[in-house]
Design an enzyme around this catalytic site. Structure first.
Site, PDB file in Angstrom:
ATOM      1  N   GLU A 260      25.527   9.528  37.497  1.00 46.16           N
ATOM      2  CA  GLU A 260      24.966  10.569  38.391  1.00 46.16           C
ATOM      3  C   GLU A 260      24.400  10.031  39.831  1.00 46.16           C
ATOM      4  O   GLU A 260      23.472   9.144  39.389  1.00 46.16           O
ATOM      5  CB  GLU A 260      23.679  11.349  37.477  1.00 46.16           C
ATOM      6  CG  GLU A 260      22.774  12.169  38.345  1.00 46.16           C
ATOM      7  CD  GLU A 260      23.503  13.499  39.022  1.00 46.16           C
ATOM      8  OE1 GLU A 260      23.202  13.437  40.124  1.00 46.16           O
ATOM      9  OE2 GLU A 260      24.368  13.930  38.381  1.00 46.16           O
ATOM     10  N   THR A 304      27.561  18.047  41.811  1.00 45.68           N
ATOM     11  CA  THR A 304      28.022  17.279  40.627  1.00 45.68           C
ATOM     12  C   THR A 304      29.196  18.313  40.256  1.00 45.68           C
ATOM     13  O   THR A 304      30.197  17.711  39.623  1.00 45.68           O
ATOM     14  CB  THR A 304      27.032  17.282  39.600  1.00 45.68           C
ATOM     15  OG1 THR A 304      25.983  16.578  40.028  1.00 45.68           O
ATOM     16  CG2 THR A 304      27.450  16.991  38.342  1.00 45.68           C
ATOM     17  N   HIS A 421      18.812  10.927  38.771  1.00 45.02           N
ATOM     18  CA  HIS A 421      18.752  11.973  39.632  1.00 45.02           C
ATOM     19  C   HIS A 421      17.605  12.140  40.140  1.00 45.02           C
ATOM     20  O   HIS A 421      16.536  11.800  39.742  1.00 45.02           O
ATOM     21  CB  HIS A 421      19.172  13.258  38.682  1.00 45.02           C
ATOM     22  CG  HIS A 421      19.559  14.768  39.421  1.00 45.02           C
ATOM     23  ND1 HIS A 421      18.705  14.979  40.380  1.00 45.02           N
ATOM     24  CD2 HIS A 421      20.727  15.164  39.588  1.00 45.02           C
ATOM     25  CE1 HIS A 421      19.364  16.076  41.024  1.00 45.02           C
ATOM     26  NE2 HIS A 421      20.523  16.314  40.378  1.00 45.02           N
ATOM     27  N   ASP A 482      29.371  10.405  41.222  1.00 36.14           N
ATOM     28  CA  ASP A 482      29.775  11.838  41.575  1.00 36.14           C
ATOM     29  C   ASP A 482      29.449  12.037  43.014  1.00 36.14           C
ATOM     30  O   ASP A 482      30.370  12.700  43.532  1.00 36.14           O
ATOM     31  CB  ASP A 482      29.274  13.025  40.481  1.00 36.14           C
ATOM     32  CG  ASP A 482      27.622  12.986  40.376  1.00 36.14           C
ATOM     33  OD1 ASP A 482      26.838  11.858  41.101  1.00 36.14           O
ATOM     34  OD2 ASP A 482      27.075  13.845  40.305  1.00 36.14           O
ATOM     35  N   HIS A 483      28.355  11.388  43.559  1.00 40.96           N
ATOM     36  CA  HIS A 483      28.137  11.855  44.827  1.00 40.96           C
ATOM     37  C   HIS A 483      26.878  10.960  45.101  1.00 40.96           C
ATOM     38  O   HIS A 483      26.467  10.223  44.517  1.00 40.96           O
ATOM     39  CB  HIS A 483      27.714  13.297  45.218  1.00 40.96           C
ATOM     40  CG  HIS A 483      26.532  14.034  44.202  1.00 40.96           C
ATOM     41  ND1 HIS A 483      25.142  13.550  44.370  1.00 40.96           N
ATOM     42  CD2 HIS A 483      26.614  14.608  43.213  1.00 40.96           C
ATOM     43  CE1 HIS A 483      24.390  13.962  43.312  1.00 40.96           C
ATOM     44  NE2 HIS A 483      25.285  14.911  42.819  1.00 40.96           N
TER      45      HIS A 483
END
Length: 730
Positions: A260, A304, A421, A482-483
């Protein structure tokens, strides 16, 4: 005298209306400068932005004048002001989180995401947000105290009509000025911030709603002719396989570890003399890892969920929302779980410590063909075990193995982590005392290194289990980010830590910060670090070929990264293109900003060859996004079934009885079961070692199945602490 006249004017209904309009306009202008980055570059654009909220605000609040009863008229005006303020406030929170504005699809599907939001949403609040609501609170107080009196005068139809007409004139003037500054704004815009900058949030929302309805209408009129164009386009892009790698992992288990918000710059980075992610660094440099140094995320608003969609289907997320939430419940997919089931008899599962409805996963995964989905209901439910978006990573990994060992092999599994996150909070007991984070003036940056370090430790513990249990010998592990985790607004503060200067930081640097890790680890792989440009859209074709499965007949927009004919380039969801030679901001070709990717210098004077190459890349990027949107928005895969592929029947999956299903299969197969627990003739959960403070003295939560899971039907757990009621199924 003027003050008395002003107070007297406010006591009239027209004066009250003007007060609301003026106050909302001031709030909007404050938010535009304080919370949004609209890229206003000249005085004319400032004037347009000041004007942008006025027309629609007059039209909305002016609705109150159409109600003849004074008290009703005042209530409607206040209600419209509340709604307008609420929309502004929601966009502010969304922008802080995603650097983007809320679309109609996002609003329509908010209920599918809201259950997973909690502490992270609260963390977005700022003290300045009080300013947005203060005027309404004060005005209501003044009305209750009768300091502002209800005007009993009747205004008939002429006044409301005049107000509406005036609002329409102001809105038309706004549109005219916007078009004069940015011709064909609504026809050719590629960035929502342009519409908000020139026309305001209300107009953007109306425009987006109309655009959304037009898309829905097109979807209803979809036909196979569109599909044929897409098939021709994707077939043309198919590349030959690399015989050195094709089938090297045939029949092996596949474990996807979804990191994440994890960015590539964390790899090999040291803070205060210590590596932030020492274990992931070792995997990155392993002689059994294919690692990619220039691998970019390509997510849009769906973040996500967009990354998952690209990983599973090799199609892009949609332009104006999350494909998972907007289309995932009804669309037909050709996704990895079903492809592997058809070509290799794979069993599939997702492990994720959040609610199943977050990003609409409980529907999407069924349509993708996942056999099992282990959401938060399958894990421990002590309050201390959760933070931000769900179960802490160390606990999620540790408590997953009792389910993983019961899956029939070969399996395809995905572990979605959550601790790293935003806002990157950590409980004190989870901090590594030997790791000292950065000391910048940005708390998010400082916290980011701590949560990334924790995630690294969690992955190390899971890998240790794979080695001890013997799974690693028969498994290909895929690790990807993911990003981005830190937004562009934080990059200048981050710059010195990553060896750059905040004074020279520009759009090129922001693009480079969109790189995320991508590693493929297997004892059967001869490792190397590849430096070609690659992206999330390319993952599925690459994995399929490693597993010895041809992607020839599937509709995929990515390419096998290991093909000898691979041409390195990727397109972001916003149109930005990265190739080996160029970084083309926004996909506008030479008319926009273009950098030399190797030197990072902006190209001002283009050679003829550069013009040709850049134009070709811009066209290819535009076509890829266009055809992917056409495919997904129109659900065109329902018209096409490749040879050897069976469309998913989502009705066959029940994620409330995962454990019971696995046990029934084991019992039915008996000695022919390929589950790890059968091969070992006992549970492997005792092999899992973790230093998670929360599980100290609670090792049975790793080894035993909770009563709520082992019963006939999974029941929703209450959010309370409990250490009892667990059974051993060894």
């Amino acid at each position: 005298m003027k003050k008395k006249n002003l107070i007297k004017f406010i006591q009239t209904r027209t004066g009250f209306f003007c007060l609301l309009v003026v106050l909302f306009t001031l709030k909007y202008i404050f938010a535009a400068y304080h919370d949004f980055n609209l890229g206003i570059s000249d005085p004319y654009q400032h004037i347009i932005m000041w004007l942008s909220p006025i027309g629609t605000t007059i039209l909305l609040i002016g609705i109150g004048f159409y109600f003849p009863k004074p008290i009703v008229s005042y209530c409607v005006m206040l209600l419209m002001d509340f709604a307008d303020t609420g929309l502004l406030f929601a966009n502010i929170l969304n922008y802080r989180q995603f650097s983007d504005f809320i679309t109609v699809k996002t609003i329509a599907n908010a209920g599918k995401v809201a259950p997973g939001l909690g502490k992270s949403a609260v963390a977005l609040l700022q003290f300045s947000d009080l300013f947005l609501w203060l005027d309404l609170i004060v005005i209501i107080g003044l009305l209750i105290a009768r300091k502002i009196k209800i005007d009993p005068k009747s205004y008939g139809l002429l006044t409301p009509f005049a107000i509406t007409s005036f609002g329409a004139v102001v809105l038309s003037l706004n549109v005219f000025m916007a078009e004069s500054s940015r011709p064909r704004l609504l026809g050719t815009t590629f960035d929502r911030s342009y519409i908000v900058k020139y026309l305001g949030i209300n107009t953007f929302t109306i425009y987006d709603g109309i655009k959304n309805e037009q898309t829905e209408q097109v979807n209803r009129n979809a036909n196979t002719a569109d599909l044929n164009k897409i098939l021709a386009y994707t077939k043309k892009g198919k590349l030959p396989v690399n015989p050195q790698y094709y089938g090297v992992a045939k029949g092996k288990n596949v474990i996807i570890i979804h990191l994440e918000s994890f960015q590539q710059f964390l790899i090999d980075l040291k803070v205060n003399g210590k590596e932030v992610t020492p274990f992931l660094n070792s995997i990155y440099h392993s002689r059994h890892s294919l690692s990619f140094a220039n691998f970019y995320h390509q997510v849009g608003i769906g973040r996500t969920s967009d990354a998952e969609n690209m990983l599973e289907t090799s199609t892009f997320g949609i332009s104006d929302g999350s494909l998972f939430t907007a289309l995932g419940s009804s669309n037909t997919f050709q996704a990895a779980p079903q492809i592997l089931r058809e070509h290799g008899n794979y069993t599939s599962a997702v492990f994720h410590g959040n609610v199943g409805s977050f990003w609409n996963r409980d529907d999407v995964y069924k349509n993708m063909g996942y056999n099992y989905f282990f959401d938060q209901n399958y894990f421990s439910y002590d309050r201390s075990d959760r933070i931000g978006y769900g179960i802490k990573d160390k606990i999620m990994f540790a408590e997953s193995v009792k389910y993983l060992e019961r899956m029939q092999q070969p399996f395809y599994t995905k572990f979605i982590t959550v601790t790293n996150h935003t806002p990157f909070d950590m409980d004190e007991e989870d901090l590594d005392p030997s790791f000292k984070t950065a000391d910048t003036n940005d708390k998010s940056i400082n916290n980011y290194f701590e949560t990334a370090h924790y995630l690294d430790q969690a992955v190390r513990e899971f890998f240790n289990y794979l080695n001890r249990s013997g799974l690693s010998k028969n498994t290909m592990v895929v690790i990807y980010g993911d990003h981005y985790g830190l937004s562009n607004s934080e990059n200048e503060t981050l710059a010195p830590i990553v060896g750059e200067s905040s004074d020279t930081w520009n759009s090129y640097n922001n693009v480079q910060m969109q790189r995320v890790p991508f590693m493929i680890y297997s004892p059967k792989i001869k490792g190397e670090i590849k430096h070609e440009v690659a992206g999330e859209i390319d993952v599925l074709p690459t994995l399929l070929h490693l597993l010895g499965i041809s992607n020839r007949h599937y509709v995929q927009f990515g390419n096998d990264l290991l093909s000898p004919k691979y041409k390195p380039w990727i397109v972001f969801r916003n149109g930005t293109i990265v190739s080996q030679k160029y970084v083309i901001i926004g996909g506008k070709g030479q008319k926009g900003v273009v950098y030399d990717r190797q030197s990072g210098k902006q190209i001002i004077n283009f050679t003829r060859q550069e013009k040709i190459e850049i134009a070709a890349l811009a066209k290819k990027g535009k076509m890829s996004l266009k055809y992917s949107d056409l495919l997904n928005n129109h659900n065109l895969l329902r018209f096409y079934t490749p040879a050897g592929f069976k469309p998913v029947d989502p009705g066959q999956f029940d994620y409330l009885t995962n454990f019971q299903q696995m046990e029934e299969i084991r019992e039915k197969l008996k000695g022919h079961s390929t589950a790890l627990i059968t091969k070992h003739h006992k549970s492997t959960t005792n092999l899992y070692k973790t230093d998670a403070a929360e599980l100290s003295g609670r090792h049975e939560e790793i080894t035993n199945i909770p009563d709520s899971v082992s019963g006939n039907h999974l029941v929703e757990k209450k959010n309370k602490s409990s250490k009892k009621g667990r059974k051993s199924y060894n």
